[in-house]
Design an enzyme around this catalytic site. Structure first.
Site, PDB file in Angstrom:
ATOM      1  N   ASP A 199     -65.964  31.374  69.329  1.00  0.00           N
ATOM      2  CA  ASP A 199     -65.898  30.007  68.786  1.00  0.00           C
ATOM      3  C   ASP A 199     -64.654  29.261  69.267  1.00  0.00           C
ATOM      4  O   ASP A 199     -63.749  29.840  69.862  1.00  0.00           O
ATOM      5  CB  ASP A 199     -65.909  30.065  67.243  1.00  0.00           C
ATOM      6  N   HIS A 210     -68.594  34.007  56.660  1.00  0.00           N
ATOM      7  CA  HIS A 210     -68.944  33.486  57.997  1.00  0.00           C
ATOM      8  C   HIS A 210     -68.579  34.493  59.077  1.00  0.00           C
ATOM      9  O   HIS A 210     -67.637  35.263  58.953  1.00  0.00           O
ATOM     10  CB  HIS A 210     -68.333  32.111  58.263  1.00  0.00           C
ATOM     11  N   GLU A 253     -71.288  29.169  59.111  1.00  0.00           N
ATOM     12  CA  GLU A 253     -71.006  29.060  57.679  1.00  0.00           C
ATOM     13  C   GLU A 253     -72.241  29.428  56.853  1.00  0.00           C
ATOM     14  O   GLU A 253     -73.354  29.465  57.393  1.00  0.00           O
ATOM     15  CB  GLU A 253     -70.575  27.622  57.353  1.00  0.00           C
TER      16      GLU A 253
HETATM   17  O1  LIG Z   1     -59.454  37.198  60.736  1.00  0.00           O
HETATM   18  P1  LIG Z   1     -59.352  35.980  59.870  1.00  0.00           P
HETATM   19  O2  LIG Z   1     -58.170  35.127  60.195  1.00  0.00           O
HETATM   20  O3  LIG Z   1     -59.492  36.320  58.398  1.00  0.00           O
HETATM   21  O4  LIG Z   1     -60.639  35.076  60.279  1.00  0.00           O
HETATM   22  C1  LIG Z   1     -61.938  35.595  60.026  1.00  0.00           C
HETATM   23  C2  LIG Z   1     -62.908  34.814  60.844  1.00  0.00           C
HETATM   24  O5  LIG Z   1     -62.674  33.410  60.728  1.00  0.00           O
HETATM   25  C3  LIG Z   1     -62.622  32.847  62.053  1.00  0.00           C
HETATM   26  O6  LIG Z   1     -61.290  32.802  62.488  1.00  0.00           O
HETATM   27  C4  LIG Z   1     -63.209  31.469  62.030  1.00  0.00           C
HETATM   28  O7  LIG Z   1     -62.538  30.800  61.022  1.00  0.00           O
HETATM   29  C5  LIG Z   1     -63.399  33.772  62.875  1.00  0.00           C
HETATM   30  O8  LIG Z   1     -63.224  33.579  64.236  1.00  0.00           O
HETATM   31  C6  LIG Z   1     -62.843  35.051  62.332  1.00  0.00           C
HETATM   32  O9  LIG Z   1     -63.618  36.134  62.744  1.00  0.00           O
END
Ligand SMILES: O=P(O)(O)OC[C@H]1O[C@](O)(CO)[C@@H](O)[C@@H]1O
Length: 240
Positions: A67, A138, A143
Protein backbone atom coordinates in the site's frame (compact mmCIF):
# COMPACT_ATOMS: atom_id res chain seq x y z
CA UNK A 1 -3.40 -21.44 10.37
CA UNK A 2 0.00 -21.97 12.00
CA UNK A 3 0.40 -19.84 15.15
CA UNK A 4 3.94 -19.18 16.36
CA UNK A 5 3.84 -17.79 19.89
CA UNK A 6 6.86 -15.78 20.97
CA UNK A 7 7.61 -13.79 24.10
CA UNK A 8 8.57 -10.37 22.75
CA UNK A 9 8.61 -8.11 19.66
CA UNK A 10 12.34 -8.88 19.35
CA UNK A 11 11.59 -12.63 19.22
CA UNK A 12 8.78 -11.99 16.72
CA UNK A 13 11.16 -10.05 14.45
CA UNK A 14 13.76 -12.81 14.81
CA UNK A 15 11.25 -15.49 13.78
CA UNK A 16 9.89 -13.47 10.86
CA UNK A 17 13.38 -12.71 9.53
CA UNK A 18 14.28 -16.42 9.74
CA UNK A 19 11.20 -17.34 7.68
CA UNK A 20 11.99 -14.69 5.06
CA UNK A 21 15.66 -15.76 4.87
CA UNK A 22 14.58 -19.38 4.43
CA UNK A 23 12.35 -18.31 1.53
CA UNK A 24 15.15 -16.27 -0.07
CA UNK A 25 17.65 -19.14 0.28
CA UNK A 26 15.22 -21.74 -1.09
CA UNK A 27 14.13 -19.54 -4.01
CA UNK A 28 16.66 -16.84 -4.88
CA UNK A 29 14.25 -15.15 -7.32
CA UNK A 30 11.34 -15.05 -4.86
CA UNK A 31 8.64 -12.43 -5.20
CA UNK A 32 8.19 -11.00 -1.72
CA UNK A 33 5.05 -9.08 -0.75
CA UNK A 34 6.15 -6.48 1.80
CA UNK A 35 4.35 -4.44 4.44
CA UNK A 36 5.10 -1.22 6.30
CA UNK A 37 4.24 0.03 9.77
CA UNK A 38 5.63 -0.70 13.22
CA UNK A 39 5.14 -4.48 13.09
CA UNK A 40 7.73 -5.06 10.35
CA UNK A 41 10.54 -2.64 11.30
CA UNK A 42 12.33 -5.12 13.59
CA UNK A 43 12.21 -7.78 10.87
CA UNK A 44 13.71 -5.49 8.22
CA UNK A 45 16.46 -4.40 10.63
CA UNK A 46 17.45 -8.05 11.12
CA UNK A 47 17.45 -8.71 7.35
CA UNK A 48 19.80 -5.74 6.92
CA UNK A 49 22.04 -7.01 9.74
CA UNK A 50 22.12 -10.48 8.14
CA UNK A 51 22.97 -9.03 4.73
CA UNK A 52 25.85 -7.02 6.16
CA UNK A 53 27.16 -10.09 8.00
CA UNK A 54 26.35 -12.99 5.66
CA UNK A 55 25.93 -11.21 2.31
CA UNK A 56 22.58 -12.94 1.65
CA UNK A 57 21.91 -12.00 -2.02
CA UNK A 58 18.78 -10.03 -2.96
CA UNK A 59 19.83 -9.25 -6.54
CA UNK A 60 17.28 -11.70 -7.99
CA UNK A 61 14.54 -10.93 -5.47
CA UNK A 62 11.48 -8.97 -6.59
CA UNK A 63 9.30 -7.06 -4.12
CA UNK A 64 5.77 -5.72 -4.25
CA UNK A 65 4.44 -3.54 -1.44
CA UNK A 66 0.94 -3.65 -0.04
CA UNK A 67 0.00 0.00 0.00
CA UNK A 68 0.84 3.69 -0.25
CA UNK A 69 -0.81 6.91 0.90
CA UNK A 70 -2.51 8.95 -1.82
CA UNK A 71 -0.88 12.35 -2.31
CA UNK A 72 2.58 11.45 -1.01
CA UNK A 73 5.47 11.36 -3.48
CA UNK A 74 8.12 8.64 -3.10
CA UNK A 75 10.58 11.17 -1.65
CA UNK A 76 8.10 12.33 1.01
CA UNK A 77 9.47 11.16 4.38
CA UNK A 78 5.94 10.07 5.38
CA UNK A 79 5.41 7.91 2.31
CA UNK A 80 5.66 4.12 2.32
CA UNK A 81 8.13 4.35 -0.58
CA UNK A 82 10.39 6.33 1.75
CA UNK A 83 9.75 3.90 4.63
CA UNK A 84 10.88 0.96 2.50
CA UNK A 85 14.04 2.75 1.31
CA UNK A 86 14.84 3.86 4.84
CA UNK A 87 14.35 0.49 6.55
CA UNK A 88 15.32 -1.99 3.85
CA UNK A 89 15.90 -1.18 0.19
CA UNK A 90 18.91 1.12 0.51
CA UNK A 91 20.75 -1.35 2.77
CA UNK A 92 20.63 -4.52 0.64
CA UNK A 93 21.61 -5.40 -2.95
CA UNK A 94 17.99 -5.43 -4.15
CA UNK A 95 17.71 -3.82 -7.60
CA UNK A 96 15.48 -0.74 -7.61
CA UNK A 97 13.79 -1.90 -10.82
CA UNK A 98 12.82 -5.09 -8.96
CA UNK A 99 10.96 -3.14 -6.26
CA UNK A 100 7.31 -2.16 -6.72
CA UNK A 101 5.36 0.17 -4.45
CA UNK A 102 1.92 1.44 -5.54
CA UNK A 103 2.12 5.05 -6.77
CA UNK A 104 0.62 7.55 -4.34
CA UNK A 105 0.72 10.28 -6.98
CA UNK A 106 -0.83 9.64 -10.39
CA UNK A 107 -3.09 11.38 -12.89
CA UNK A 108 -4.93 8.11 -13.51
CA UNK A 109 -5.39 5.97 -10.39
CA UNK A 110 -7.69 3.50 -12.11
CA UNK A 111 -4.88 2.73 -14.54
CA UNK A 112 -2.32 2.66 -11.69
CA UNK A 113 -4.44 0.04 -9.87
CA UNK A 114 -4.79 -2.01 -13.07
CA UNK A 115 -1.06 -1.74 -13.86
CA UNK A 116 -0.17 -2.85 -10.33
CA UNK A 117 -2.22 -6.01 -10.71
CA UNK A 118 -0.56 -6.57 -14.11
CA UNK A 119 2.87 -6.21 -12.53
CA UNK A 120 2.08 -8.83 -9.88
CA UNK A 121 0.75 -11.18 -12.57
CA UNK A 122 3.80 -10.65 -14.82
CA UNK A 123 6.05 -11.47 -11.84
CA UNK A 124 4.26 -14.81 -11.52
CA UNK A 125 2.41 -13.93 -8.32
CA UNK A 126 3.66 -13.40 -4.77
CA UNK A 127 5.62 -16.26 -3.19
CA UNK A 128 5.49 -14.93 0.36
CA UNK A 129 3.38 -12.00 1.59
CA UNK A 130 4.41 -10.34 4.86
CA UNK A 131 1.48 -8.65 6.67
CA UNK A 132 0.83 -6.54 9.70
CA UNK A 133 -2.72 -6.13 10.91
CA UNK A 134 -4.51 -2.94 11.84
CA UNK A 135 -6.32 -2.64 15.18
CA UNK A 136 -9.56 -2.72 13.20
CA UNK A 137 -8.48 -5.85 11.35
CA UNK A 138 -7.32 -4.20 8.16
CA UNK A 139 -4.65 -5.89 6.05
CA UNK A 140 -2.81 -3.48 3.81
CA UNK A 141 -5.29 -0.63 3.79
CA UNK A 142 -8.32 -2.87 3.24
CA UNK A 143 -10.67 -1.47 5.86
CA UNK A 144 -13.61 -3.32 7.44
CA UNK A 145 -16.34 -3.93 4.86
CA UNK A 146 -13.92 -4.34 1.94
CA UNK A 147 -14.97 -7.10 -0.46
CA UNK A 148 -12.93 -10.31 -0.21
CA UNK A 149 -12.88 -10.26 -4.03
CA UNK A 150 -11.17 -6.83 -4.16
CA UNK A 151 -8.07 -6.25 -6.25
CA UNK A 152 -5.72 -3.25 -6.07
CA UNK A 153 -7.92 -0.18 -5.44
CA UNK A 154 -8.20 3.26 -3.86
CA UNK A 155 -9.62 3.41 -0.32
CA UNK A 156 -10.93 6.01 2.08
CA UNK A 157 -9.04 5.46 5.31
CA UNK A 158 -11.16 4.83 8.39
CA UNK A 159 -11.01 7.33 11.29
CA UNK A 160 -9.41 4.58 13.40
CA UNK A 161 -6.62 4.07 10.86
CA UNK A 162 -5.99 7.79 10.50
CA UNK A 163 -5.87 8.12 14.29
CA UNK A 164 -3.54 5.15 14.82
CA UNK A 165 -1.22 6.04 11.93
CA UNK A 166 -1.03 9.70 12.98
CA UNK A 167 1.76 8.57 15.32
CA UNK A 168 4.03 8.60 12.26
CA UNK A 169 3.08 12.20 11.37
CA UNK A 170 3.49 15.60 13.06
CA UNK A 171 -0.24 16.17 13.31
CA UNK A 172 -3.35 14.13 12.53
CA UNK A 173 -4.33 16.70 9.91
CA UNK A 174 -1.26 15.69 7.89
CA UNK A 175 -2.35 12.05 7.61
CA UNK A 176 -3.69 11.38 4.10
CA UNK A 177 -7.35 10.33 4.03
CA UNK A 178 -6.99 8.01 1.04
CA UNK A 179 -4.62 5.22 0.05
CA UNK A 180 -3.95 2.78 -2.78
CA UNK A 181 -3.79 -0.80 -1.60
CA UNK A 182 -3.52 -4.33 -2.87
CA UNK A 183 -7.00 -5.84 -2.53
CA UNK A 184 -7.93 -8.78 -0.33
CA UNK A 185 -8.09 -11.11 -3.32
CA UNK A 186 -4.65 -9.86 -4.39
CA UNK A 187 -3.27 -10.73 -0.95
CA UNK A 188 -5.06 -14.10 -0.81
CA UNK A 189 -3.51 -15.11 -4.16
CA UNK A 190 -0.10 -15.19 -2.45
CA UNK A 191 1.34 -18.67 -2.10
CA UNK A 192 2.33 -18.13 1.55
CA UNK A 193 1.33 -15.46 4.08
CA UNK A 194 3.11 -14.47 7.28
CA UNK A 195 1.21 -12.09 9.58
CA UNK A 196 2.92 -10.28 12.47
CA UNK A 197 0.93 -9.23 15.53
CA UNK A 198 2.70 -7.53 18.39
CA UNK A 199 1.55 -5.64 21.47
CA UNK A 200 -1.58 -5.37 23.53
CA UNK A 201 -3.38 -3.12 21.02
CA UNK A 202 -3.60 -6.13 18.68
CA UNK A 203 -4.95 -8.57 21.28
CA UNK A 204 -8.66 -7.86 20.62
CA UNK A 205 -8.38 -8.14 16.84
CA UNK A 206 -6.16 -11.21 17.00
CA UNK A 207 -8.73 -12.89 19.23
CA UNK A 208 -11.38 -12.11 16.58
CA UNK A 209 -9.21 -13.57 13.82
CA UNK A 210 -8.38 -16.74 15.77
CA UNK A 211 -12.09 -17.35 16.47
CA UNK A 212 -12.15 -18.62 12.93
CA UNK A 213 -15.32 -16.77 11.91
CA UNK A 214 -14.81 -15.25 8.43
CA UNK A 215 -16.50 -11.86 7.99
CA UNK A 216 -15.80 -8.79 5.86
CA UNK A 217 -16.15 -6.73 9.05
CA UNK A 218 -12.77 -8.17 10.04
CA UNK A 219 -10.71 -8.19 6.83
CA UNK A 220 -7.88 -10.28 8.33
CA UNK A 221 -10.40 -13.04 9.20
CA UNK A 222 -10.26 -14.04 5.52
CA UNK A 223 -6.85 -15.56 6.27
CA UNK A 224 -8.70 -18.49 7.86
CA UNK A 225 -9.53 -19.49 4.26
CA UNK A 226 -5.90 -19.43 3.04
CA UNK A 227 -4.00 -22.76 2.83
CA UNK A 228 -0.63 -21.50 4.10
CA UNK A 229 -0.78 -18.77 6.76
CA UNK A 230 1.66 -18.36 9.64
CA UNK A 231 0.78 -15.91 12.40
CA UNK A 232 3.70 -14.83 14.57
CA UNK A 233 2.38 -13.19 17.73
CA UNK A 234 3.96 -12.09 20.98
CA UNK A 235 2.56 -12.67 24.49
CA UNK A 236 0.90 -9.24 24.67
CA UNK A 237 -0.93 -9.75 21.36
CA UNK A 238 -2.05 -13.22 22.50
CA UNK A 239 -3.17 -12.11 25.96
CA UNK A 240 -6.91 -12.61 26.40
O1 LIG B 1 2.34 -2.54 12.09
P1 LIG B 1 1.40 -1.42 12.41
O2 LIG B 1 2.07 -0.09 12.47
O3 LIG B 1 0.54 -1.73 13.62
O4 LIG B 1 0.41 -1.33 11.13
C1 LIG B 1 -0.43 -2.44 10.84
C2 LIG B 1 -0.91 -2.30 9.43
O5 LIG B 1 -1.37 -0.97 9.17
C3 LIG B 1 -0.75 -0.51 7.96
O6 LIG B 1 0.42 0.21 8.28
C4 LIG B 1 -1.71 0.37 7.21
O7 LIG B 1 -2.12 1.32 8.12
C5 LIG B 1 -0.41 -1.73 7.22
O8 LIG B 1 0.46 -1.52 6.17
C6 LIG B 1 0.14 -2.52 8.37
O9 LIG B 1 0.28 -3.86 8.02
Amino acid sequence: MNIIRVATYKDLSEKASQILLKQIKEKSNSVLGLATGGSVIGTYELLVEDHKKNKTPYNQIKTVNLDEYIGLKPNNPYSYHYFMNQYLFQHIDLLEQHTHVPKGVSDDFQNECHQYEQTIEQLGGIDLQLLGVGVNGHIGFNEPGTSFQSKTHIVDLSPSTIEVNSRFFNTIEEVPTKAITMGIQTIMNSKKIVLLASGKTKAPILKEILKGEVTENVPASVLNQHPDVTIIADEEALAN
